[in-house]
Each structure stands twice: as structure tokens, then as C-alpha cells.
Design a protein around this motif. Structure first.
Motif, PDB file in Angstrom:
ATOM      1  N   ALA A  94      33.588  39.603  38.638  1.00 31.11           N
ATOM      2  CA  ALA A  94      33.749  39.845  40.184  1.00 31.11           C
ATOM      3  C   ALA A  94      35.078  39.940  40.298  1.00 31.11           C
ATOM      4  CB  ALA A  94      33.661  38.787  40.656  1.00 31.11           C
ATOM      5  N   ARG A  95      35.937  39.732  39.376  1.00 31.59           N
ATOM      6  CA  ARG A  95      37.482  40.916  40.075  1.00 31.59           C
ATOM      7  C   ARG A  95      37.980  41.021  38.470  1.00 31.59           C
ATOM      8  NH1 ARG A  95      37.991  34.756  40.962  1.00 31.59           N
ATOM      9  NH2 ARG A  95      39.129  33.741  40.344  1.00 31.59           N
ATOM     10  N   ILE A  96      39.609  41.569  38.539  1.00 29.32           N
ATOM     11  CA  ILE A  96      40.324  41.403  38.008  1.00 29.32           C
ATOM     12  C   ILE A  96      42.112  40.734  38.141  1.00 29.32           C
ATOM     13  CG2 ILE A  96      41.885  43.552  36.522  1.00 29.32           C
ATOM     14  CD1 ILE A  96      38.682  43.797  36.378  1.00 29.32           C
ATOM     15  N   GLU A  97      41.975  39.883  37.119  1.00 25.42           N
ATOM     16  CA  GLU A  97      43.594  39.714  37.533  1.00 25.42           C
ATOM     17  C   GLU A  97      44.698  40.278  36.787  1.00 25.42           C
ATOM     18  OE1 GLU A  97      42.935  35.649  37.576  1.00 25.42           O
ATOM     19  OE2 GLU A  97      41.609  35.659  38.986  1.00 25.42           O
ATOM     20  N   VAL A  98      45.878  40.531  37.055  1.00 25.17           N
ATOM     21  CA  VAL A  98      46.748  40.762  35.944  1.00 25.17           C
ATOM     22  C   VAL A  98      47.769  39.898  36.303  1.00 25.17           C
ATOM     23  CG1 VAL A  98      46.014  43.268  36.014  1.00 25.17           C
ATOM     24  CG2 VAL A  98      47.961  42.079  38.020  1.00 25.17           C
ATOM     25  N   GLU A  99      48.626  39.372  35.039  1.00 26.34           N
ATOM     26  CA  GLU A  99      48.938  38.487  35.260  1.00 26.34           C
ATOM     27  C   GLU A  99      50.357  38.905  33.565  1.00 26.34           C
ATOM     28  OE1 GLU A  99      50.007  33.595  33.183  1.00 26.34           O
ATOM     29  OE2 GLU A  99      47.573  34.845  34.132  1.00 26.34           O
ATOM     30  N   TRP A 128      48.342  49.537  33.815  1.00 25.72           N
ATOM     31  CA  TRP A 128      47.053  49.749  33.053  1.00 25.72           C
ATOM     32  C   TRP A 128      45.661  48.638  33.277  1.00 25.72           C
ATOM     33  CZ3 TRP A 128      43.775  46.693  30.150  1.00 25.72           C
ATOM     34  CH2 TRP A 128      42.279  47.771  29.318  1.00 25.72           C
ATOM     35  N   GLY A 129      46.333  47.664  33.796  1.00 31.35           N
ATOM     36  CA  GLY A 129      45.052  46.624  33.879  1.00 31.35           C
ATOM     37  C   GLY A 129      44.572  47.213  35.107  1.00 31.35           C
ATOM     38  N   ARG A 130      45.508  47.103  36.123  1.00 30.01           N
ATOM     39  CA  ARG A 130      45.100  47.347  37.636  1.00 30.01           C
ATOM     40  C   ARG A 130      44.409  48.856  37.310  1.00 30.01           C
ATOM     41  NH1 ARG A 130      50.783  46.128  38.750  1.00 30.01           N
ATOM     42  NH2 ARG A 130      50.684  43.194  39.664  1.00 30.01           N
ATOM     43  N   ASP A 131      44.985  49.545  37.285  1.00 28.19           N
ATOM     44  CA  ASP A 131      44.804  50.941  36.780  1.00 28.19           C
ATOM     45  C   ASP A 131      43.011  51.077  36.275  1.00 28.19           C
ATOM     46  OD1 ASP A 131      46.543  51.957  38.561  1.00 28.19           O
ATOM     47  OD2 ASP A 131      47.876  52.536  37.242  1.00 28.19           O
ATOM     48  N   ARG A 132      42.512  50.696  35.428  1.00 29.26           N
ATOM     49  CA  ARG A 132      41.804  51.141  34.200  1.00 29.26           C
ATOM     50  C   ARG A 132      40.798  50.237  34.648  1.00 29.26           C
ATOM     51  NH1 ARG A 132      41.815  54.300  29.838  1.00 29.26           N
ATOM     52  NH2 ARG A 132      39.709  54.709  30.668  1.00 29.26           N
ATOM     53  N   LEU A 133      40.645  48.918  34.484  1.00 30.40           N
ATOM     54  CA  LEU A 133      39.715  48.142  34.722  1.00 30.40           C
ATOM     55  C   LEU A 133      39.061  47.807  36.397  1.00 30.40           C
ATOM     56  CD1 LEU A 133      40.594  45.276  32.249  1.00 30.40           C
ATOM     57  CD2 LEU A 133      39.448  47.176  31.702  1.00 30.40           C
ATOM     58  N   LYS A 134      38.103  48.024  36.396  1.00 29.94           N
ATOM     59  CA  LYS A 134      37.591  47.180  37.903  1.00 29.94           C
ATOM     60  C   LYS A 134      36.009  46.637  37.352  1.00 29.94           C
ATOM     61  CE  LYS A 134      34.204  50.097  40.083  1.00 29.94           C
ATOM     62  NZ  LYS A 134      33.232  51.997  40.501  1.00 29.94           N
ATOM     63  N   PRO A 135      36.065  45.954  38.216  1.00 28.72           N
ATOM     64  CA  PRO A 135      35.210  44.807  38.796  1.00 28.72           C
ATOM     65  C   PRO A 135      33.801  45.451  38.841  1.00 28.72           C
ATOM     66  CG  PRO A 135      36.505  44.792  40.580  1.00 28.72           C
ATOM     67  CD  PRO A 135      37.187  45.756  40.127  1.00 28.72           C
ATOM     68  N   ALA A 136      32.645  45.023  38.985  1.00 28.11           N
ATOM     69  CA  ALA A 136      31.842  45.423  38.761  1.00 28.11           C
ATOM     70  C   ALA A 136      30.190  44.479  38.212  1.00 28.11           C
ATOM     71  CB  ALA A 136      31.064  47.023  37.950  1.00 28.11           C
ATOM     72  N   GLY A 137      30.886  43.707  38.657  1.00 24.81           N
ATOM     73  CA  GLY A 137      29.438  41.955  38.489  1.00 24.81           C
ATOM     74  C   GLY A 137      29.733  41.489  39.990  1.00 24.81           C
ATOM     75  N   ALA A 138      29.350  40.047  39.414  1.00 22.62           N
ATOM     76  CA  ALA A 138      29.190  39.218  40.683  1.00 22.62           C
ATOM     77  C   ALA A 138      29.398  38.169  40.778  1.00 22.62           C
ATOM     78  CB  ALA A 138      27.313  38.659  41.108  1.00 22.62           C
ATOM     79  N   SER A 139      29.624  37.744  39.369  1.00 21.29           N
ATOM     80  CA  SER A 139      31.392  36.781  38.945  1.00 21.29           C
ATOM     81  C   SER A 139      31.843  36.917  37.466  1.00 21.29           C
ATOM     82  CB  SER A 139      29.910  35.070  38.602  1.00 21.29           C
ATOM     83  OG  SER A 139      29.283  35.506  37.774  1.00 21.29           O
ATOM     84  N   GLY A 140      33.007  35.858  38.044  1.00 22.18           N
ATOM     85  CA  GLY A 140      33.120  35.855  36.699  1.00 22.18           C
ATOM     86  C   GLY A 140      34.832  37.113  36.194  1.00 22.18           C
ATOM     87  N   VAL A 141      35.819  36.908  36.268  1.00 16.71           N
ATOM     88  CA  VAL A 141      36.749  37.583  35.691  1.00 16.71           C
ATOM     89  C   VAL A 141      37.452  37.970  34.733  1.00 16.71           C
ATOM     90  CG1 VAL A 141      39.304  36.560  36.725  1.00 16.71           C
ATOM     91  CG2 VAL A 141      37.561  35.163  37.562  1.00 16.71           C
ATOM     92  N   ALA A 142      38.040  39.154  34.926  1.00 18.31           N
ATOM     93  CA  ALA A 142      38.851  39.981  33.948  1.00 18.31           C
ATOM     94  C   ALA A 142      40.002  39.055  34.159  1.00 18.31           C
ATOM     95  CB  ALA A 142      38.338  41.328  33.668  1.00 18.31           C
ATOM     96  N   ARG A 143      40.966  39.574  32.669  1.00 21.15           N
ATOM     97  CA  ARG A 143      42.409  38.311  33.663  1.00 21.15           C
ATOM     98  C   ARG A 143      43.185  39.789  32.124  1.00 21.15           C
ATOM     99  NH1 ARG A 143      43.417  32.459  32.886  1.00 21.15           N
ATOM    100  NH2 ARG A 143      42.329  33.433  35.093  1.00 21.15           N
ATOM    101  N   VAL A 144      44.145  40.303  32.643  1.00 17.29           N
ATOM    102  CA  VAL A 144      44.723  41.499  31.994  1.00 17.29           C
ATOM    103  C   VAL A 144      46.248  40.600  31.660  1.00 17.29           C
ATOM    104  CG1 VAL A 144      46.155  43.335  31.111  1.00 17.29           C
ATOM    105  CG2 VAL A 144      43.756  43.200  32.481  1.00 17.29           C
ATOM    106  N   VAL A 145      46.736  40.398  30.415  1.00 18.76           N
ATOM    107  CA  VAL A 145      47.647  38.871  30.396  1.00 18.76           C
ATOM    108  C   VAL A 145      48.574  40.353  29.208  1.00 18.76           C
ATOM    109  CG1 VAL A 145      48.777  37.113  29.623  1.00 18.76           C
ATOM    110  CG2 VAL A 145      46.531  37.305  30.548  1.00 18.76           C
TER     111      VAL A 145
END
Length: 197
Positions: free
Chosen positions: A47-52, A79-96
């Protein structure tokens, strides 16, 4: 003109030249931020992309990444903000960003008479950037992780100017980000395939 008058006039001119010399500054070149927005995005079933950024620079020798004209850590976050795109209804992808360090290593000069006539490489810069992509479900439980490290080493000559050093530092960051972009995309597509849409 008396001797005192000539001395005073000479000091005034010298003072004016000194002030003029102090006002002259070497203009530092501007470097662009490193972006990946021109590349196609990778859609993930979250559902969302986070960068940290978890890397804290010592901001002291031998580390020099805090002096770079373009931050390696910030470039990795881009890189995390530009290359990854949220395309789901739930969950998180975190780029660290786990590490984004560059260390300066002094190099020994050529000894003896030969050293007088040799333009030595005076420092070596060793850069390391490590980034992970972590997937979590809606409850915060870990689902999958991929990680990639990019490294770059570069020596510089003893008579290098500050502007030339900045250019080399920028090129180091560019090279590490190019490697990171390639290897992270490969890792995501290979090991996070069930979540790639």
C-alpha cells in the motif's frame, strides 16, 4: 612627497589590493541531485513505500561523506522514492540506507630524490553504500528482505584542487548509485517476484 607620505600611500594601495584579493572567491560548481525518475518504476504489491536513512555519519576524519557535494545517503533514498511504486491494498515496502560511508586513506609519498620529481597520489577514497528493501504485511510482520552493496575506490593526486576533488566525489557517488540501481533491481525482481506486479 615626503618619505612618510610615500610610505602611507604605499600602505594604502597595499591595503586596497589586500581587500580586493579577499573579496575574490573561487566559485564552486553546482552538482545536480542524483535521480532515477527517468527510469521505469517497479510496482510492488504494497500500500505504501517508505524510505529511511539509518546511517549516521561520524562527520569527522577519516570519514568524508558529509563533505560530498551530493550526499550518497540522499541519493540512495532517491532510488527508493523514484524506482518503487505501491500497487497493492496493504503492506509496506521500506527502503533502508544501512550504510553510506566514504573514508579517506592517506597514501605514502614516493621516498628520496625520486619523490621530488614525482606527482604522487596522495589520498584514496573508499566508498560503501548498502541498501535493503524490506517488505512487511499490514500487521508489521516481515515478509521478505533483499539487500545490495555498492563500493567504489578512487585515488587523487597531491596537487588536486578543491573543485576537482568535488567532481571526483560526485563521480564516485554516481558510480555507486549506478551499481546500486542495477543490483537492487535484479534482487527485487529475482527474490521479491511474488510481490512484483
Amino acid at each position: 612627497m615626503s618619505r612618510f607620505s610615500r610610505l602611507f600611500a604605499g600602505l594604502s594601495i597595499a591595503g586596497a589590493l589586500l581587500v580586493a584579493g579577499c573579496a575574490t572567491q573561487v566559485e564552486k560548481p553546482a552538482f545536480p541531485q542524483i535521480s532515477f525518475a527517468h527510469l521505469p518504476q517497479i510496482p510492488l504489491d504494497v500500500a505504501r513505500i517508505e524510505v529511511e536513512n539509518q546511517y549516521v555519519s561520524p562527520a569527522a576524519e577519516p570519514n568524508v561523506e558529509h563533505r560530498f557535494p551530493v550526499s550518497p545517503a540522499q541519493s540512495a533514498l532517491n532510488w527508493g522514492r523514484d524506482r518503487l511504486k505501491p500497487a497493492g491494498a496493504s503492506g509496506v515496502a521500506r527502503v533502508v540506507v544501512e550504510r553510506a560511508s566514504v573514508v579517506e586513506v592517506p597514501l605514502a609519498p614516493t621516498p628520496g630524490i625520486r619523490g621530488v620529481f614525482t606527482k604522487d597520489q596522495s589520498e584514496r577514497y573508499e566508498g560503501v553504500v548498502t541498501v535493503s528493501v524490506q517488505l512487511f504485511d499490514e500487521n508489521g510482520a516481515s515478509r521478505a528482505v533483499v539487500r545490495s552493496t555498492a563500493q567504489r575506490s578512487q585515488t587523487v593526486p597531491e596537487n588536486i584542487s578543491l573543485n576537482e576533488r568535488d567532481k571526483i566525489w560526485f563521480q564516485m557517488t554516481e558510480a555507486m548509485m549506478a551499481t546500486l540501481n542495477k543490483t537492487l533491481e535484479e534482487q527485487v525482481r529475482a527474490h521479491l517476484a511474488p510481490w512484483v506486479r
